[in-house]
Design an enzyme around this catalytic site. Structure first.
Site, PDB file in Angstrom:
ATOM      1  N   LYS A 124       4.744 -14.457   1.667  1.00 18.45           N
ATOM      2  CA  LYS A 124       4.701 -15.355  -0.007  1.00 18.45           C
ATOM      3  C   LYS A 124       6.003 -15.600  -0.902  1.00 18.45           C
ATOM      4  O   LYS A 124       5.417 -14.721  -1.350  1.00 18.45           O
ATOM      5  CB  LYS A 124       3.372 -15.271  -0.831  1.00 18.45           C
ATOM      6  CG  LYS A 124       3.102 -15.751  -1.654  1.00 18.45           C
ATOM      7  CD  LYS A 124       2.033 -16.655  -1.162  1.00 18.45           C
ATOM      8  CE  LYS A 124       1.778 -17.781  -2.203  1.00 18.45           C
ATOM      9  NZ  LYS A 124       1.716 -19.251  -2.398  1.00 18.45           N
ATOM     10  N   ASP A 182      -9.566  -9.262   8.413  1.00 21.34           N
ATOM     11  CA  ASP A 182     -11.341  -9.237   8.333  1.00 21.34           C
ATOM     12  C   ASP A 182     -11.999 -10.553   8.162  1.00 21.34           C
ATOM     13  O   ASP A 182     -13.105 -11.252   8.752  1.00 21.34           O
ATOM     14  CB  ASP A 182     -11.485  -8.698   6.893  1.00 21.34           C
ATOM     15  CG  ASP A 182     -11.734  -7.364   6.229  1.00 21.34           C
ATOM     16  OD1 ASP A 182     -11.384  -6.531   7.048  1.00 21.34           O
ATOM     17  OD2 ASP A 182     -13.000  -7.846   5.745  1.00 21.34           O
ATOM     18  N   ASP A 184      -1.295 -18.028   1.658  1.00 18.59           N
ATOM     19  CA  ASP A 184      -2.222 -18.963   1.695  1.00 18.59           C
ATOM     20  C   ASP A 184      -2.725 -20.014   3.379  1.00 18.59           C
ATOM     21  O   ASP A 184      -3.948 -20.139   3.489  1.00 18.59           O
ATOM     22  CB  ASP A 184      -1.946 -19.512   1.098  1.00 18.59           C
ATOM     23  CG  ASP A 184      -0.561 -20.270   0.567  1.00 18.59           C
ATOM     24  OD1 ASP A 184      -0.345 -19.567   1.085  1.00 18.59           O
ATOM     25  OD2 ASP A 184      -0.751 -20.530  -0.623  1.00 18.59           O
ATOM     26  N   ASP A 230      -4.174  -7.216   6.307  1.00 23.68           N
ATOM     27  CA  ASP A 230      -4.995  -6.131   6.061  1.00 23.68           C
ATOM     28  C   ASP A 230      -6.072  -7.313   5.547  1.00 23.68           C
ATOM     29  O   ASP A 230      -7.830  -7.550   5.605  1.00 23.68           O
ATOM     30  CB  ASP A 230      -5.361  -5.441   5.046  1.00 23.68           C
ATOM     31  CG  ASP A 230      -6.638  -4.486   4.301  1.00 23.68           C
ATOM     32  OD1 ASP A 230      -7.635  -4.423   5.078  1.00 23.68           O
ATOM     33  OD2 ASP A 230      -6.944  -4.025   3.059  1.00 23.68           O
ATOM     34  N   TYR A 282       1.020  -1.404  -0.271  1.00 18.72           N
ATOM     35  CA  TYR A 282      -0.181   0.076   0.265  1.00 18.72           C
ATOM     36  C   TYR A 282       0.784   1.267   0.306  1.00 18.72           C
ATOM     37  O   TYR A 282       1.045   2.220   0.598  1.00 18.72           O
ATOM     38  CB  TYR A 282      -0.628   0.384   1.500  1.00 18.72           C
ATOM     39  CG  TYR A 282      -2.061  -1.478   0.924  1.00 18.72           C
ATOM     40  CD1 TYR A 282      -1.946  -2.159   0.591  1.00 18.72           C
ATOM     41  CD2 TYR A 282      -2.972  -0.792   2.210  1.00 18.72           C
ATOM     42  CE1 TYR A 282      -3.188  -3.352   0.360  1.00 18.72           C
ATOM     43  CE2 TYR A 282      -4.137  -2.109   1.868  1.00 18.72           C
ATOM     44  CZ  TYR A 282      -4.342  -3.061   0.757  1.00 18.72           C
ATOM     45  OH  TYR A 282      -4.837  -3.576   1.016  1.00 18.72           O
TER      46      TYR A 282
HETATM   47  C1  IPM Z   1      -8.396  -1.663   7.188  1.00 15.50           C
HETATM   48  C2  IPM Z   1      -9.000  -0.962   5.872  1.00 15.50           C
HETATM   49  C3  IPM Z   1      -8.881   0.019   5.183  1.00 15.50           C
HETATM   50  C4  IPM Z   1      -6.828  -0.212   4.711  1.00 15.50           C
HETATM   51  C5  IPM Z   1      -8.911   0.201   3.725  1.00 15.50           C
HETATM   52  C6  IPM Z   1     -10.297   1.312   4.072  1.00 15.50           C
HETATM   53  C7  IPM Z   1      -8.474   0.997   3.014  1.00 15.50           C
HETATM   54  O1  IPM Z   1      -9.728  -1.890   4.878  1.00 15.50           O
HETATM   55  O2  IPM Z   1      -8.318  -0.756   8.147  1.00 15.50           O
HETATM   56  O3  IPM Z   1      -8.432  -2.705   7.095  1.00 15.50           O
HETATM   57  O4  IPM Z   1      -6.715  -1.840   4.159  1.00 15.50           O
HETATM   58  O5  IPM Z   1      -6.739  -0.059   5.317  1.00 15.50           O
HETATM   59 MN    MN Z   2      -9.383  -3.840   5.706  1.00 13.82          MN
END
Ligand code: IPM
Ligand code: MN
Length: 342
Positions: A180, A241, A213, A237, A130
């Site tokens: 990876k 999730d 993975d 990231d 990023y």
């Molecule tokens: C998070 C979010 C952000 C990220 C996005 C919204 C840019 O998904 O904080 O996990 O990937 O950092």
């Molecule tokens: Mn995120």
């Protein structure tokens, strides 16, 4: 001691969950002097910027930043809103460690058979995939090319891994380093090498290398085997999730963007602005409240942070705020406030 807090409620459900989290933090006994900065997609529509030109300078004067959520893709593309607010703040204050705890609060049913896990994800937060380095040429033609370069620096990789080792030392002394490196032979091999070099400095910590993975599978199949998990920006990231999912959903996933060099750190729920439910009054404030507890802990208000966690846990143990979309934001907040008093 009074702490100066910059509140950026942002968009959508960011607004009610920020209000809830700050109400709880104050009720827990922390002296917070909050300044609300209404930076959002509406600001962009009015001014052409997500935050004023001197936004970063403004934030520099605060002890911490609390952010709700940013983004409203129907108004402003996410690539614009996030690169105009959230991502520049993380980079400007070198908030290189994004800490995200994943465990089940009492009373919350996760999708897994086991309740037995307590994972601390440490996500690199300023570079990697990023970094924002890249470009597009021959735009709109059949010859169009898009390039986006991951940037891994020795300083950046070493400091996030060291942060992970230090966290592991305070916990169960296990560190999983996620890469990876079987497919990405430069940056990820570099990361593996730095992990191994640091491991020699922390002989008490049991270090395991995983590919991303395989780590995804492990977090579902054997989450109890994990303690501290350190990963790059993109991998972290994605994993967080997944971590949110196994802890019952994004309504419970909290985060801290830590600036170890002393700039203001930023605290925010992992979830986004959720435009689809933004006007329904049913956003779960737990992730934001937990993030506020992390903020107080960071500010040295450890007793208040502990009180908040206990009140949250007492609330979910009673079945309040445990099922996504069932209880109202206000009712959940009132229950946490009552638990703080009682
Ligand atoms: C998070 C979010 C952000 C990220 C996005 C919204 C840019 O998904 O904080 O996990 O990937 O950092
Ligand atoms: Mn995120």
């Amino acid at each position: 001691m009074t702490h100066k807090i910059a509140l950026i409620p942002g968009d959508g459900i960011g607004i009610p969950v920020t209000e809830a989290a700050i109400a709880v933090a104050k009720a827990a006994g922390a002296a917070l002097d909050c300044t609300t900065l209404p930076w959002s997609c509406d600001t962009y529509l009015q001014t052409g910027r997500m935050m004023p030109e001197d936004g970063i300078e403004t934030l520099r004067g605060f002890d911490a930043i609390f952010l709700g959520a940013v983004g409203w893709p129907a108004k402003v593309p996410d690539s614009v809103s996030l690169h105009g607010l959230l991502l520049p703040i993380r980079k400007a204050f070198v908030q290189y460690a994004n800490i995200r705890p994943h465990r089940l609060l009492p009373g919350v049913e996760g999708p897994l058979k086991t309740r037995d896990f307590d994972i601390l994800c440490i996500r690199e937060n300023t570079e990697g995939e990023y970094s924002g380095a890249g470009g597009r040429v021959h735009v709109g033609t059949p010859d169009e090319v898009a390039v986006e370069t991951s940037v891994f620096t020795r300083v950046g990789v070493e400091r996030i891994l060291r942060f992970g080792f230090e966290q592991a030392m305070k916990r169960r002394k296990k560190l999983a380093s996620v890469t990876k490196s079987n497919a990405q032979k430069y940056s990820m091999v570099f990361w593996d090498e730095i992990t191994d070099r640091l491991a020699a400095e922390y002989p008490e910590v049991e270090v395991t290398h995983y590919h991303i993975d395989a780590m995804c599978a492990r977090m579902v199949m054997a989450p109890e085997s994990l303690d501290v998990v350190v990963a790059s920006n993109l991998f972290g990231d994605i994993l967080t999730d997944l971590g949110a999912a196994i802890q019952g959903g994004l309504g419970f996933a909290a985060s801290a963007n830590i600036s170890p060099s002393g700039g203001p750190s930023m605290f925010e729920p992992v979830h986004g602005s959720a435009p689809d439910i933004a006007h329904l009054g049913i956003a779960n404030p737990m992730a934001a409240i937990w993030s506020a507890a992390m903020m107080l802990d960071h500010l040295g208000e450890t007793a208040a942070a502990r009180r908040i966690m206990a009140a949250m846990e007492a609330t979910t143990a009673r079945g309040i705020g445990t099922v996504p979309g069932r209880d109202r934001t206000d009712d959940i907040t009132k229950a946490v406030l009552a638990a703080l008093e009682g």
